[in-house]
Write a protein that holds these residues in place. Sequence first.
Motif, PDB file in Angstrom:
ATOM      1  N   GLY A 143       0.805  -1.211   0.000  1.00 33.68           N
ATOM      2  CA  GLY A 143       0.000   0.000   0.000  1.00 33.68           C
ATOM      3  C   GLY A 143       0.838   1.260   0.000  1.00 33.68           C
ATOM      4  O   GLY A 143       0.336   2.345  -0.303  1.00 33.68           O
ATOM      5  N   THR A 144       2.122   1.125   0.324  1.00 32.70           N
ATOM      6  CA  THR A 144       3.070   2.234   0.251  1.00 32.70           C
ATOM      7  C   THR A 144       4.399   1.696  -0.266  1.00 32.70           C
ATOM      8  O   THR A 144       4.757   0.543   0.011  1.00 32.70           O
ATOM      9  CB  THR A 144       3.306   2.919   1.610  1.00 32.70           C
ATOM     10  OG1 THR A 144       3.793   1.963   2.560  1.00 32.70           O
ATOM     11  CG2 THR A 144       2.029   3.548   2.133  1.00 32.70           C
ATOM     12  N   VAL A 145       5.100   2.514  -1.006  1.00 38.49           N
ATOM     13  CA  VAL A 145       6.430   2.162  -1.499  1.00 38.49           C
ATOM     14  C   VAL A 145       7.331   3.370  -1.290  1.00 38.49           C
ATOM     15  O   VAL A 145       6.865   4.509  -1.265  1.00 38.49           O
ATOM     16  CB  VAL A 145       6.400   1.754  -2.984  1.00 38.49           C
ATOM     17  CG1 VAL A 145       5.600   0.472  -3.167  1.00 38.49           C
ATOM     18  CG2 VAL A 145       5.816   2.862  -3.860  1.00 38.49           C
ATOM     19  N   SER A 146       8.615   3.127  -1.136  1.00 39.80           N
ATOM     20  CA  SER A 146       9.508   4.250  -0.834  1.00 39.80           C
ATOM     21  C   SER A 146      10.859   4.073  -1.511  1.00 39.80           C
ATOM     22  O   SER A 146      11.228   2.979  -1.941  1.00 39.80           O
ATOM     23  CB  SER A 146       9.696   4.395   0.678  1.00 39.80           C
ATOM     24  OG  SER A 146      10.297   3.231   1.230  1.00 39.80           O
ATOM     25  N   VAL A 147      11.585   5.181  -1.585  1.00 41.57           N
ATOM     26  CA  VAL A 147      12.916   5.191  -2.170  1.00 41.57           C
ATOM     27  C   VAL A 147      13.768   6.193  -1.410  1.00 41.57           C
ATOM     28  O   VAL A 147      13.253   7.183  -0.859  1.00 41.57           O
ATOM     29  CB  VAL A 147      12.848   5.568  -3.674  1.00 41.57           C
ATOM     30  CG1 VAL A 147      12.392   7.018  -3.853  1.00 41.57           C
ATOM     31  CG2 VAL A 147      14.170   5.315  -4.370  1.00 41.57           C
ATOM     32  N   THR A 148      15.072   5.941  -1.370  1.00 44.56           N
ATOM     33  CA  THR A 148      16.016   6.862  -0.723  1.00 44.56           C
ATOM     34  C   THR A 148      16.597   7.809  -1.767  1.00 44.56           C
ATOM     35  O   THR A 148      17.102   7.363  -2.808  1.00 44.56           O
ATOM     36  CB  THR A 148      17.144   6.091  -0.028  1.00 44.56           C
ATOM     37  OG1 THR A 148      16.593   5.263   1.001  1.00 44.56           O
ATOM     38  CG2 THR A 148      18.161   7.056   0.596  1.00 44.56           C
ATOM     39  N   ILE A 149      16.523   9.093  -1.490  1.00 39.93           N
ATOM     40  CA  ILE A 149      17.132  10.093  -2.375  1.00 39.93           C
ATOM     41  C   ILE A 149      18.656  10.012  -2.186  1.00 39.93           C
ATOM     42  O   ILE A 149      19.144  10.098  -1.053  1.00 39.93           O
ATOM     43  CB  ILE A 149      16.648  11.511  -2.019  1.00 39.93           C
ATOM     44  CG1 ILE A 149      15.109  11.596  -2.094  1.00 39.93           C
ATOM     45  CG2 ILE A 149      17.293  12.541  -2.951  1.00 39.93           C
ATOM     46  CD1 ILE A 149      14.533  11.301  -3.445  1.00 39.93           C
ATOM     47  N   PRO A 150      19.415   9.799  -3.262  1.00 40.76           N
ATOM     48  CA  PRO A 150      20.869   9.675  -3.110  1.00 40.76           C
ATOM     49  C   PRO A 150      21.483  10.870  -2.383  1.00 40.76           C
ATOM     50  O   PRO A 150      21.104  12.021  -2.641  1.00 40.76           O
ATOM     51  CB  PRO A 150      21.367   9.583  -4.560  1.00 40.76           C
ATOM     52  CG  PRO A 150      20.199   9.041  -5.321  1.00 40.76           C
ATOM     53  CD  PRO A 150      18.987   9.636  -4.668  1.00 40.76           C
ATOM     54  N   LYS A 151      22.436  10.605  -1.502  1.00 37.47           N
ATOM     55  CA  LYS A 151      23.054  11.677  -0.718  1.00 37.47           C
ATOM     56  C   LYS A 151      23.809  12.674  -1.585  1.00 37.47           C
ATOM     57  O   LYS A 151      23.892  13.859  -1.251  1.00 37.47           O
ATOM     58  CB  LYS A 151      24.003  11.074   0.315  1.00 37.47           C
ATOM     59  CG  LYS A 151      23.313  10.370   1.470  1.00 37.47           C
ATOM     60  CD  LYS A 151      24.329   9.901   2.497  1.00 37.47           C
ATOM     61  CE  LYS A 151      23.647   9.236   3.688  1.00 37.47           C
ATOM     62  NZ  LYS A 151      24.630   8.771   4.694  1.00 37.47           N
ATOM     63  N   SER A 152      24.373  12.194  -2.686  1.00 40.96           N
ATOM     64  CA  SER A 152      25.211  13.083  -3.493  1.00 40.96           C
ATOM     65  C   SER A 152      24.461  13.807  -4.602  1.00 40.96           C
ATOM     66  O   SER A 152      25.070  14.549  -5.382  1.00 40.96           O
ATOM     67  CB  SER A 152      26.366  12.282  -4.114  1.00 40.96           C
ATOM     68  OG  SER A 152      25.871  11.242  -4.939  1.00 40.96           O
ATOM     69  N   VAL A 153      23.134  13.615  -4.676  1.00 41.09           N
ATOM     70  CA  VAL A 153      22.381  14.329  -5.701  1.00 41.09           C
ATOM     71  C   VAL A 153      22.408  15.826  -5.383  1.00 41.09           C
ATOM     72  O   VAL A 153      22.267  16.229  -4.221  1.00 41.09           O
ATOM     73  CB  VAL A 153      20.926  13.798  -5.787  1.00 41.09           C
ATOM     74  CG1 VAL A 153      20.111  14.207  -4.573  1.00 41.09           C
ATOM     75  CG2 VAL A 153      20.243  14.275  -7.050  1.00 41.09           C
ATOM     76  N   PRO A 154      22.661  16.676  -6.366  1.00 43.43           N
ATOM     77  CA  PRO A 154      22.721  18.117  -6.088  1.00 43.43           C
ATOM     78  C   PRO A 154      21.389  18.660  -5.576  1.00 43.43           C
ATOM     79  O   PRO A 154      20.315  18.160  -5.935  1.00 43.43           O
ATOM     80  CB  PRO A 154      23.071  18.717  -7.456  1.00 43.43           C
ATOM     81  CG  PRO A 154      23.770  17.617  -8.191  1.00 43.43           C
ATOM     82  CD  PRO A 154      23.082  16.358  -7.752  1.00 43.43           C
ATOM     83  N   SER A 155      21.456  19.655  -4.761  1.00 42.28           N
ATOM     84  CA  SER A 155      20.244  20.306  -4.261  1.00 42.28           C
ATOM     85  C   SER A 155      19.495  20.960  -5.422  1.00 42.28           C
ATOM     86  O   SER A 155      20.091  21.330  -6.444  1.00 42.28           O
ATOM     87  CB  SER A 155      20.595  21.370  -3.219  1.00 42.28           C
ATOM     88  OG  SER A 155      21.237  20.785  -2.100  1.00 42.28           O
ATOM     89  N   GLY A 156      18.188  21.114  -5.246  1.00 43.02           N
ATOM     90  CA  GLY A 156      17.394  21.772  -6.268  1.00 43.02           C
ATOM     91  C   GLY A 156      16.028  21.146  -6.432  1.00 43.02           C
ATOM     92  O   GLY A 156      15.628  20.261  -5.664  1.00 43.02           O
ATOM     93  N   ASP A 157      15.290  21.626  -7.410  1.00 38.78           N
ATOM     94  CA  ASP A 157      13.948  21.131  -7.694  1.00 38.78           C
ATOM     95  C   ASP A 157      14.015  19.953  -8.659  1.00 38.78           C
ATOM     96  O   ASP A 157      14.750  19.997  -9.655  1.00 38.78           O
ATOM     97  CB  ASP A 157      13.092  22.237  -8.303  1.00 38.78           C
ATOM     98  CG  ASP A 157      12.773  23.341  -7.312  1.00 38.78           C
ATOM     99  OD1 ASP A 157      12.485  23.012  -6.141  1.00 38.78           O
ATOM    100  OD2 ASP A 157      12.828  24.527  -7.694  1.00 38.78           O
ATOM    101  N   TYR A 158      13.203  18.940  -8.377  1.00 37.24           N
ATOM    102  CA  TYR A 158      13.206  17.714  -9.185  1.00 37.24           C
ATOM    103  C   TYR A 158      11.787  17.213  -9.402  1.00 37.24           C
ATOM    104  O   TYR A 158      10.877  17.501  -8.607  1.00 37.24           O
ATOM    105  CB  TYR A 158      13.991  16.602  -8.486  1.00 37.24           C
ATOM    106  CG  TYR A 158      15.484  16.768  -8.457  1.00 37.24           C
ATOM    107  CD1 TYR A 158      16.300  16.111  -9.378  1.00 37.24           C
ATOM    108  CD2 TYR A 158      16.093  17.577  -7.501  1.00 37.24           C
ATOM    109  CE1 TYR A 158      17.676  16.254  -9.351  1.00 37.24           C
ATOM    110  CE2 TYR A 158      17.477  17.731  -7.462  1.00 37.24           C
ATOM    111  CZ  TYR A 158      18.262  17.058  -8.388  1.00 37.24           C
ATOM    112  OH  TYR A 158      19.634  17.206  -8.350  1.00 37.24           O
ATOM    113  N   LEU A 159      11.628  16.416 -10.459  1.00 35.41           N
ATOM    114  CA  LEU A 159      10.494  15.521 -10.585  1.00 35.41           C
ATOM    115  C   LEU A 159      10.967  14.150 -10.126  1.00 35.41           C
ATOM    116  O   LEU A 159      12.037  13.687 -10.538  1.00 35.41           O
ATOM    117  CB  LEU A 159       9.989  15.453 -12.025  1.00 35.41           C
ATOM    118  CG  LEU A 159       9.442  16.742 -12.630  1.00 35.41           C
ATOM    119  CD1 LEU A 159       8.920  16.478 -14.051  1.00 35.41           C
ATOM    120  CD2 LEU A 159       8.343  17.347 -11.763  1.00 35.41           C
TER     121      LEU A 159
END
Length: 234
Positions: free
Chosen positions: A144-160
């Motif tokens: 009923g829920t799924v999740s993912v970890t945002i990579p630590k090294s991804v640059p800051s900013g707006d994303y889809l």
Amino acid sequence: MKLSTLLAASIAASSVGASPAPVEKRHYTFPALTGSSDWQYVRQTTNYQSNSGLADVTSDQIRCYQAGTTGAKASQIVAAGSSVGFKASPNIFHPGPLQFYMAKVPSGEDAATWDGKGQVWFKIYTEKPTSSGGQLSWASLNKGTVSVTIPKSVPSGDYLLRVEHIALHMASAVGGAQFYISCAQVKVTGGGSGSPSPLVSFPGAYSSSDPGIKINIYSGATSYTPPGPPVWQG
């Protein structure tokens, strides 16, 4: 009165007050980030009422399955290295892999209006199956829920942030796989200096004959090759 007329009248009378056909419960959407309301941070999808999946990987709809051109109401702030969850509504009913992609909103663009076109998408997760008795299965089934970890090294900013579940129960024929997709708008904080790659476009990343899209998961399958690029290991 003829017998045929009597039969027709009887059938019509018996249908009065009959219950409507049951609504299809075997399809699903991803309408919200966990802890938020539907379509608050997630762009409303074309199947928001029907829950039906998408079969055409060459359609622009394979990007976000978005209804219209209006984005979500707002962007969710998430820290790099943290987990982001999506609600499935109803639960994920079909077997198949879960995948997550991200695309950085270009400078000067707005997350609520940017269309995500071009080679801008990178994969951050793909779900691996287990094999038993020549059949493949995935742990996301019935979730009923799924999740993912945002990579630590991804640059800051707006994303889809794009969630994708590929239903493979009918995928032995071309066009049989069903894609259930949503795109959330997120603002990543505390990011790093990574360079996400490889970058792909939607449509373009998938072919209907890819081995991870056209596959019989019930008859002799022992391994699975997910469609799209490899996961960025940033």
